[in-house]
Structure formats: C-alpha cells, structure tokens
Design a protein around this motif. Structure first.
Motif, mmCIF file in Angstrom:
data_model
loop_
_atom_site.group_PDB
_atom_site.id
_atom_site.type_symbol
_atom_site.label_atom_id
_atom_site.label_comp_id
_atom_site.label_asym_id
_atom_site.label_seq_id
_atom_site.Cartn_x
_atom_site.Cartn_y
_atom_site.Cartn_z
ATOM 1 N N PRO A 19 -3.812 66.296 11.195
ATOM 2 C CA PRO A 19 -3.435 65.004 10.596
ATOM 3 C C PRO A 19 -4.490 63.940 10.884
ATOM 4 N N THR A 20 -4.677 63.072 9.910
ATOM 5 C CA THR A 20 -5.624 61.976 10.071
ATOM 6 C C THR A 20 -5.020 60.960 11.036
ATOM 7 N N PRO A 21 -5.754 60.606 12.089
ATOM 8 C CA PRO A 21 -5.192 59.635 13.041
ATOM 9 C C PRO A 21 -5.014 58.261 12.378
ATOM 10 N N THR A 22 -3.969 57.599 12.775
ATOM 11 C CA THR A 22 -3.711 56.256 12.276
ATOM 12 C C THR A 22 -4.697 55.304 12.931
ATOM 13 N N PRO A 23 -5.362 54.457 12.129
ATOM 14 C CA PRO A 23 -6.310 53.528 12.751
ATOM 15 C C PRO A 23 -5.594 52.556 13.686
ATOM 16 N N CYS A 24 -6.255 52.225 14.755
ATOM 17 C CA CYS A 24 -5.693 51.304 15.741
ATOM 18 C C CYS A 24 -5.967 49.869 15.298
ATOM 19 N N ILE A 25 -4.944 49.044 15.286
ATOM 20 C CA ILE A 25 -5.097 47.617 15.006
ATOM 21 C C ILE A 25 -4.978 46.906 16.347
ATOM 22 N N ASP A 28 -2.296 44.415 17.375
ATOM 23 C CA ASP A 28 -0.931 44.930 17.456
ATOM 24 C C ASP A 28 -0.651 45.637 18.777
ATOM 25 N N GLN A 29 -1.659 45.759 19.628
ATOM 26 C CA GLN A 29 -1.490 46.465 20.896
ATOM 27 C C GLN A 29 -0.855 45.544 21.934
ATOM 28 N N PRO A 30 0.059 46.084 22.734
ATOM 29 C CA PRO A 30 0.697 45.255 23.755
ATOM 30 C C PRO A 30 -0.210 45.054 24.955
ATOM 31 N N TRP A 31 0.073 43.990 25.692
ATOM 32 C CA TRP A 31 -0.565 43.811 26.994
ATOM 33 C C TRP A 31 0.053 44.819 27.942
ATOM 34 N N LYS A 32 -0.783 45.425 28.783
ATOM 35 C CA LYS A 32 -0.320 46.405 29.763
ATOM 36 C C LYS A 32 -0.965 46.078 31.101
ATOM 37 N N GLN A 39 -5.620 45.278 36.637
ATOM 38 C CA GLN A 39 -5.801 44.154 35.722
ATOM 39 C C GLN A 39 -4.879 44.292 34.512
ATOM 40 N N CYS A 40 -4.638 43.152 33.853
ATOM 41 C CA CYS A 40 -3.881 43.140 32.607
ATOM 42 C C CYS A 40 -4.863 43.434 31.484
ATOM 43 N N VAL A 41 -4.511 44.387 30.625
ATOM 44 C CA VAL A 41 -5.438 44.851 29.605
ATOM 45 C C VAL A 41 -4.756 44.870 28.233
ATOM 46 N N ARG A 42 -5.587 44.761 27.182
ATOM 47 C CA ARG A 42 -5.100 44.904 25.809
ATOM 48 C C ARG A 42 -6.254 45.417 24.962
ATOM 49 N N GLY A 43 -5.973 46.366 24.084
ATOM 50 C CA GLY A 43 -6.991 46.869 23.174
ATOM 51 C C GLY A 43 -6.786 48.326 22.854
ATOM 52 N N PHE A 67 0.250 39.241 39.457
ATOM 53 C CA PHE A 67 -0.699 38.461 40.247
ATOM 54 C C PHE A 67 -0.073 37.269 40.950
ATOM 55 N N LEU A 68 1.171 36.963 40.669
ATOM 56 C CA LEU A 68 1.892 35.858 41.286
ATOM 57 C C LEU A 68 1.041 34.596 41.352
ATOM 58 N N ASP A 69 0.638 34.170 42.537
ATOM 59 C CA ASP A 69 -0.132 32.926 42.667
ATOM 60 C C ASP A 69 -1.636 33.173 42.754
ATOM 61 N N GLN A 70 -2.077 34.372 42.442
ATOM 62 C CA GLN A 70 -3.498 34.693 42.486
ATOM 63 C C GLN A 70 -4.099 34.546 41.090
ATOM 64 N N ASP A 71 -5.433 34.539 41.021
ATOM 65 C CA ASP A 71 -6.098 34.523 39.722
ATOM 66 C C ASP A 71 -5.859 35.854 39.034
ATOM 67 N N CYS A 72 -5.461 35.785 37.788
ATOM 68 C CA CYS A 72 -5.165 36.982 37.003
ATOM 69 C C CYS A 72 -6.467 37.605 36.492
ATOM 70 N N ILE A 73 -6.583 38.916 36.610
ATOM 71 C CA ILE A 73 -7.742 39.633 36.090
ATOM 72 C C ILE A 73 -7.326 40.230 34.750
ATOM 73 N N VAL A 74 -8.070 39.877 33.696
ATOM 74 C CA VAL A 74 -7.700 40.254 32.333
ATOM 75 C C VAL A 74 -8.874 40.952 31.651
ATOM 76 N N ASP A 75 -8.575 41.980 30.864
ATOM 77 C CA ASP A 75 -9.579 42.613 30.013
ATOM 78 C C ASP A 75 -8.980 42.722 28.615
ATOM 79 N N ASP A 76 -9.333 41.777 27.755
ATOM 80 C CA ASP A 76 -8.822 41.729 26.383
ATOM 81 C C ASP A 76 -9.932 42.200 25.455
ATOM 82 N N LYS A 77 -9.777 43.387 24.872
ATOM 83 C CA LYS A 77 -10.785 43.958 23.977
ATOM 84 C C LYS A 77 -10.586 43.516 22.529
ATOM 85 N N CYS A 78 -9.552 42.730 22.263
ATOM 86 C CA CYS A 78 -9.282 42.286 20.897
ATOM 87 C C CYS A 78 -10.029 40.982 20.616
#
Length: 124
Positions: A19-25, A28-32, A39-43, A67-78
């Motif tokens: 089957p042809t894979p569905t392209p990723c948008i 539309d990806q959730p933060w995880k 770290q919090c990631v999306r992409g 991360f509560l009161d700390q600096d949040c580490i984020v990797d957003d690929k979108c």
C-alpha cells in the motif's frame, strides 16, 4: 499407494503491491514528550515516538506537564503558521513618471521647444 503427479501450468500468484503510505501532514501531528531526548516534540520525524500526546496546539500543556517551573525543551519540525492577510487591491500597470525640479546643468542638445533661449537659461 501411488504418488500423485500434478502438472500445474499456471504461474504462481503475484503478491499484491504494498500500500502507498499516506503522506504526513506536519501540522496535523500532535505534540509528544520524547523520553529519550527529554523534550516536547512535534513533526513527521516523530511518528514512531511513543509517550504522552498533547494534541496539535498543546505545546504549553506538554511543557507544563514535563518541565514544571523549568525551561521547556522543544523540537518543532513543523513550519510556523502562515498568516493569510487580505489582498491589498488590484496591482497597477504602467510606469510611474519621474518628475524632478532639480537643476542638473545646461542642456547638451539644445532646448525642448522651438523658441531660442539664452545659454545661461536652465531648463526647469
């Protein structure tokens, strides 16, 4: 007991195509929360990352949870959201005439009219 002899002239069945894979948008990806990177990631790169999901617009919820009161580490690929502004009107056509009142010097090809002028007179 005799052995049964089979003479099958049909070729073996061909397997069904993969089957042809569905392209990723990406948007539309959730933060995880990626525990391996802490770290919090999306992409689309993070489709196989397990862990808690926080929805497409919940970067803050992921950060607050892990991360509560700390600096949040984020990797957003979108890519960032693009703001669509309303059109500013129809474009104009033609060129804009340039009008100058600056005196640049004596004319080099004479005057623009059939009248004769003094050499000391400048075109304005």
């Amino acid at each position: 007991d005799q052995d049964c002899i089979v003479d099958d002239k049909c070729p073996p069945p061909t397997p069904a195509p993969a089957p042809t894979p569905t392209p990723c948008i990406c948007e539309d990806q959730p933060w995880k929360f990626d525990e391996s990177k802490n770290q919090c990631v999306r992409g689309c790169e993070y489709l196989d990352v397990g862990g808690d999901e926080y929805g497409t617009l919940n970067e803050d919820k992921c950060c607050d949870t892990h991360f509560l009161d700390q600096d949040c580490i984020v990797d957003d690929k979108c890519p960032p959201d693009i703001v669509n502004l309303p059109p500013t009107g129809a474009p104009t056509t033609g060129s804009t005439p340039t009008v100058s009142t600056e005196i640049t010097g004596l004319p080099t090809k004479g005057t623009r009219s059939s009248e004769s002028r003094d050499e000391d007179e400048y075109l304005v």
